[in-house]
Design a protein around this motif. Structure first.
Motif, PDB file in Angstrom:
ATOM      1  N   ALA A  97       0.795  -1.223   0.029  1.00 23.41           N
ATOM      2  CA  ALA A  97       0.101   0.120  -0.051  1.00 23.41           C
ATOM      3  C   ALA A  97       0.865   1.190   0.044  1.00 23.41           C
ATOM      4  O   ALA A  97       0.525   2.291  -0.520  1.00 23.41           O
ATOM      5  CB  ALA A  97      -0.860  -0.027   1.224  1.00 23.41           C
ATOM      6  N   SER A  98       1.909   1.068   0.709  1.00 21.04           N
ATOM      7  CA  SER A  98       2.949   2.345   0.608  1.00 21.04           C
ATOM      8  C   SER A  98       3.787   2.390  -0.431  1.00 21.04           C
ATOM      9  O   SER A  98       4.467   3.385  -0.770  1.00 21.04           O
ATOM     10  CB  SER A  98       3.914   2.151   1.791  1.00 21.04           C
ATOM     11  OG  SER A  98       2.836   2.093   3.211  1.00 21.04           O
ATOM     12  N   GLY A  99       3.621   1.723  -1.528  1.00 19.25           N
ATOM     13  CA  GLY A  99       4.398   1.577  -2.714  1.00 19.25           C
ATOM     14  C   GLY A  99       5.885   1.196  -2.744  1.00 19.25           C
ATOM     15  O   GLY A  99       6.581   1.039  -3.658  1.00 19.25           O
ATOM     16  N   LEU A 100       6.173   0.321  -1.552  1.00 18.19           N
ATOM     17  CA  LEU A 100       7.383  -0.082  -1.451  1.00 18.19           C
ATOM     18  C   LEU A 100       7.583  -1.507  -2.177  1.00 18.19           C
ATOM     19  O   LEU A 100       8.739  -1.579  -2.390  1.00 18.19           O
ATOM     20  CB  LEU A 100       7.691  -0.394   0.160  1.00 18.19           C
ATOM     21  CG  LEU A 100       8.014   0.549   0.818  1.00 18.19           C
ATOM     22  CD1 LEU A 100       7.889   0.302   2.333  1.00 18.19           C
ATOM     23  CD2 LEU A 100       9.333   1.236   0.715  1.00 18.19           C
ATOM     24  N   GLU A 101       6.687  -1.961  -2.720  1.00 16.55           N
ATOM     25  CA  GLU A 101       6.704  -3.136  -3.603  1.00 16.55           C
ATOM     26  C   GLU A 101       6.502  -3.020  -5.028  1.00 16.55           C
ATOM     27  O   GLU A 101       6.201  -3.859  -5.950  1.00 16.55           O
ATOM     28  CB  GLU A 101       5.635  -4.408  -3.111  1.00 16.55           C
ATOM     29  CG  GLU A 101       6.064  -4.739  -1.460  1.00 16.55           C
ATOM     30  CD  GLU A 101       7.363  -5.318  -1.585  1.00 16.55           C
ATOM     31  OE1 GLU A 101       8.243  -5.854  -2.318  1.00 16.55           O
ATOM     32  OE2 GLU A 101       8.077  -4.974  -0.366  1.00 16.55           O
ATOM     33  N   SER A 102       6.119  -1.614  -5.387  1.00 20.22           N
ATOM     34  CA  SER A 102       5.794  -1.286  -6.867  1.00 20.22           C
ATOM     35  C   SER A 102       7.050  -1.165  -7.742  1.00 20.22           C
ATOM     36  O   SER A 102       8.319  -1.032  -7.075  1.00 20.22           O
ATOM     37  CB  SER A 102       5.185   0.262  -6.792  1.00 20.22           C
ATOM     38  OG  SER A 102       3.977   0.054  -6.140  1.00 20.22           O
ATOM     39  N   ARG A 137      -6.167  -0.721   8.285  1.00 24.24           N
ATOM     40  CA  ARG A 137      -4.630  -0.209   8.833  1.00 24.24           C
ATOM     41  C   ARG A 137      -3.812  -0.288   7.772  1.00 24.24           C
ATOM     42  O   ARG A 137      -2.632   0.722   7.941  1.00 24.24           O
ATOM     43  CB  ARG A 137      -4.242  -1.464   9.761  1.00 24.24           C
ATOM     44  CG  ARG A 137      -5.119  -1.582  11.280  1.00 24.24           C
ATOM     45  CD  ARG A 137      -4.861  -0.285  12.025  1.00 24.24           C
ATOM     46  NE  ARG A 137      -5.525  -0.192  13.373  1.00 24.24           N
ATOM     47  CZ  ARG A 137      -4.852  -0.636  14.490  1.00 24.24           C
ATOM     48  NH1 ARG A 137      -3.598  -1.035  14.389  1.00 24.24           N
ATOM     49  NH2 ARG A 137      -5.732  -0.705  15.507  1.00 24.24           N
ATOM     50  N   ALA A 138      -3.695  -0.569   6.609  1.00 25.99           N
ATOM     51  CA  ALA A 138      -2.874  -0.614   5.400  1.00 25.99           C
ATOM     52  C   ALA A 138      -2.975   0.875   4.962  1.00 25.99           C
ATOM     53  O   ALA A 138      -1.969   1.496   4.768  1.00 25.99           O
ATOM     54  CB  ALA A 138      -3.187  -1.262   4.508  1.00 25.99           C
ATOM     55  N   SER A 139      -4.216   1.341   4.940  1.00 28.00           N
ATOM     56  CA  SER A 139      -4.179   2.743   4.521  1.00 28.00           C
ATOM     57  C   SER A 139      -3.658   3.869   5.596  1.00 28.00           C
ATOM     58  O   SER A 139      -3.221   4.879   5.108  1.00 28.00           O
ATOM     59  CB  SER A 139      -6.019   3.040   4.367  1.00 28.00           C
ATOM     60  OG  SER A 139      -6.403   2.424   3.201  1.00 28.00           O
ATOM     61  N   GLN A 140      -3.764   3.521   6.763  1.00 30.93           N
ATOM     62  CA  GLN A 140      -3.179   4.388   7.828  1.00 30.93           C
ATOM     63  C   GLN A 140      -1.754   4.293   7.539  1.00 30.93           C
ATOM     64  O   GLN A 140      -0.903   5.400   7.871  1.00 30.93           O
ATOM     65  CB  GLN A 140      -3.748   3.853   9.232  1.00 30.93           C
ATOM     66  CG  GLN A 140      -5.257   4.132   9.299  1.00 30.93           C
ATOM     67  CD  GLN A 140      -5.597   3.418  10.829  1.00 30.93           C
ATOM     68  OE1 GLN A 140      -4.759   3.151  11.518  1.00 30.93           O
ATOM     69  NE2 GLN A 140      -6.795   3.385  10.974  1.00 30.93           N
ATOM     70  N   ALA A 141      -1.319   3.170   7.379  1.00 35.57           N
ATOM     71  CA  ALA A 141       0.267   2.967   7.289  1.00 35.57           C
ATOM     72  C   ALA A 141       0.818   3.759   6.172  1.00 35.57           C
ATOM     73  O   ALA A 141       1.778   4.436   6.070  1.00 35.57           O
ATOM     74  CB  ALA A 141       0.735   1.577   7.201  1.00 35.57           C
ATOM     75  N   VAL A 321       8.755   2.493   9.182  1.00 35.72           N
ATOM     76  CA  VAL A 321       7.288   3.094   9.638  1.00 35.72           C
ATOM     77  C   VAL A 321       6.257   1.682   9.253  1.00 35.72           C
ATOM     78  O   VAL A 321       5.485   1.361  10.005  1.00 35.72           O
ATOM     79  CB  VAL A 321       7.041   4.158   8.593  1.00 35.72           C
ATOM     80  CG1 VAL A 321       5.475   4.372   8.830  1.00 35.72           C
ATOM     81  CG2 VAL A 321       7.680   5.303   9.008  1.00 35.72           C
ATOM     82  N   VAL A 322       6.492   0.979   8.391  1.00 38.72           N
ATOM     83  CA  VAL A 322       5.873  -0.320   7.947  1.00 38.72           C
ATOM     84  C   VAL A 322       5.967  -1.561   9.043  1.00 38.72           C
ATOM     85  O   VAL A 322       4.866  -1.819   9.427  1.00 38.72           O
ATOM     86  CB  VAL A 322       6.202  -0.747   6.540  1.00 38.72           C
ATOM     87  CG1 VAL A 322       5.568  -2.099   6.354  1.00 38.72           C
ATOM     88  CG2 VAL A 322       5.740   0.186   5.428  1.00 38.72           C
TER      89      VAL A 322
END
Length: 431
Positions: A97-102, A137-141, A321-322
């Motif tokens: 969700a944070s874009g770390l795996e994109s 919680r994914a959106s919050q992270a 943070v994740v």
């Protein structure tokens, strides 16, 4: 138990991801019909993931359901996916969700896609309380990563990266004749990015017939179905970003008598050539267009190869943070798991307390000194087992506390007991 079956640009071929993305809406309902408590499917241009809550289906059964629902033989999936289980699921989804795996680290589009995956599961009735909490919680992270790290400033969206790659072919963006094919959220982002670069001659075509509405909203020209091929042939830059399952641009739209530079050829691009950028998943453009003289095709597979190495400091900060968000998620879940047992213990102790206080009053405790002492003692006695319950739950041993409670007191916790009662315990511990 939570598990995630994930196939992404890191594990699967572009062609397999394209096949998986054709009918993602069938997967979650099929998983629930097969016995899962809940399922949410996240399907994007670079990944296909099924998040499942289940006690009855093992990994093999989940994979069989995915194969059945997508129509892809299990043998074709072998070696193209990873399985993430239990405590690792939260950290994985939060990173996604944070874009770390994109493909492009930190790209922003994925956050909206994660939210839409949950919305779709709600609409289809396939979500579950645990998956609801996980995706919320994914959106919050993701928001925290965006607010406290430089990841999204370091990263770039697929749209922006594709246009940066196009820079080497385009001398003057203002001279380009641009045809945008698609009217969804990607199209809006693409249009805004084109205008940032100076493009002004922009038209839009929609296979679903929404071009007029999109064009009116954004101040560009709509292209009808009858005009589509002629406009495509005159355009120097074509960008496709639709969600349709079949190609919407092929040689039949771009073929013209002469593919060489002439007075009637598109302006802007070097030598009168055409550049086609395909951002669709499944692919929107027939790969055969790349064989036409003067046509260059830039698709997601090619864009992926040019994704930059991101600033390590920003990525490391985002990962931290994740991880913290995932730990908080599990701590909250662990607390909730033993809440009914803690509430049962509290109720039992305070029922005994009230009986003893009533007896003390009948014996003349008029100033309440005995009552005050007993209430304080009850709080002290409850503190240690309450703390221990949460410690055991955090270690995955909450069932030991429940068993001890039944063995010692004969108490069977009621499911659904609220968190408010636990907060009352914490307050009474120091009373």
């Amino acid at each position: 138990m939570l598990l995630c079956v994930t196939a992404s640009h890191k594990t699967a071929s572009f062609d397999l991801l394209e096949r998986l993305s054709r009918h993602p809406e069938t997967v979650a309902p099929t998983l629930v019909e097969a016995g899962a408590e809940g399922a949410v499917v996240l399907s994007t241009c670079n990944r296909f993931e099924a998040y499942v809550e289940t006690d009855d289906l093992d990994t093999g059964a989940v994979l069989e359901v995915v194969a059945q629902a997508t129509g892809i033989p299990s043998a074709d999936l072998d070696g193209s996916y990873r399985v993430v289980e239990d405590r690792r699921v939260a950290e994985h989804l939060f990173a996604v969700a944070s874009g770390l795996e994109s493909v492009v680290s930190g790209e922003g589009e994925i956050a909206g896609q994660v939210r839409r995956a949950l919305t779709g599961a709600r609409k289809d009735g396939t979500t579950s309380p645990a998956l609801e909490r996980l995706f919320q919680r994914a959106s919050q992270a993701q928001r925290k990563v965006k607010n406290v790290t430089a990841l999204q400033r370091a990263g770039r969206s697929l749209v922006r990266l594709s246009l940066e790659l196009a820079d080497s072919r385009i001398a003057d963006w203002a001279a380009e004749r641009v045809l945008l094919v698609g009217t969804g959220s990607y199209a809006a982002v693409t249009l805004a990015t084109l205008r940032e670069r100076g493009a002004v001659d922009i038209s839009v075509f929609s296979p679903s017939g929404r071009a007029e509405l999109f064009a009116k909203k954004h101040g560009i020209r709509a292209v009808s179905a009858s005009e589509y091929a002629a406009t495509a042939q005159r355009s120097s830059l074509l960008i496709t970003c639709t969600s349709v399952s079949e190609p919407v641009l092929g040689p039949e739209q771009l073929q013209r008598p002469e593919r060489t530079a002439s007075a009637g050829c598109p302006a802007g691009s070097a030598g009168g050539s055409q550049l086609v950028i395909d951002l669709g998943m499944p692919r929107n453009v027939d790969p055969a267009v790349a064989q036409l003289e003067g046509v260059a095709l830039l698709d997601l597979e090619t864009i992926r190869l040019h994704a930059p190495i991101e600033e390590l400091q920003a990525t490391d900060a985002a990962r931290a943070v994740v991880r913290e968000a995932a730990e908080d998620f599990h701590a909250a879940g662990s607390r909730a798991a033993v809440t009914p047992a803690v509430v049962a213990l509290r109720t039992h102790i305070f029922e005994l307390l009230e009986a003893e206080i009533d007896r003390a009053r009948r014996r003349g405790d008029e100033d309440g000194m005995v009552e005050q002492a007993m209430r304080h003692l009850a709080g002290v006695l409850l503190h240690t087992p309450t703390t221990r319950a949460h410690e055991l739950a955090a270690d995955g041993r909450g069932d030991e506390f429940v068993t001890a409670l039944e063995t010692l007191y004969g108490l069977i916790p009621e499911s659904g007991a609220g968190e408010a009662a636990v907060s009352d315990i914490a307050a009474s511990d120091v009373a």
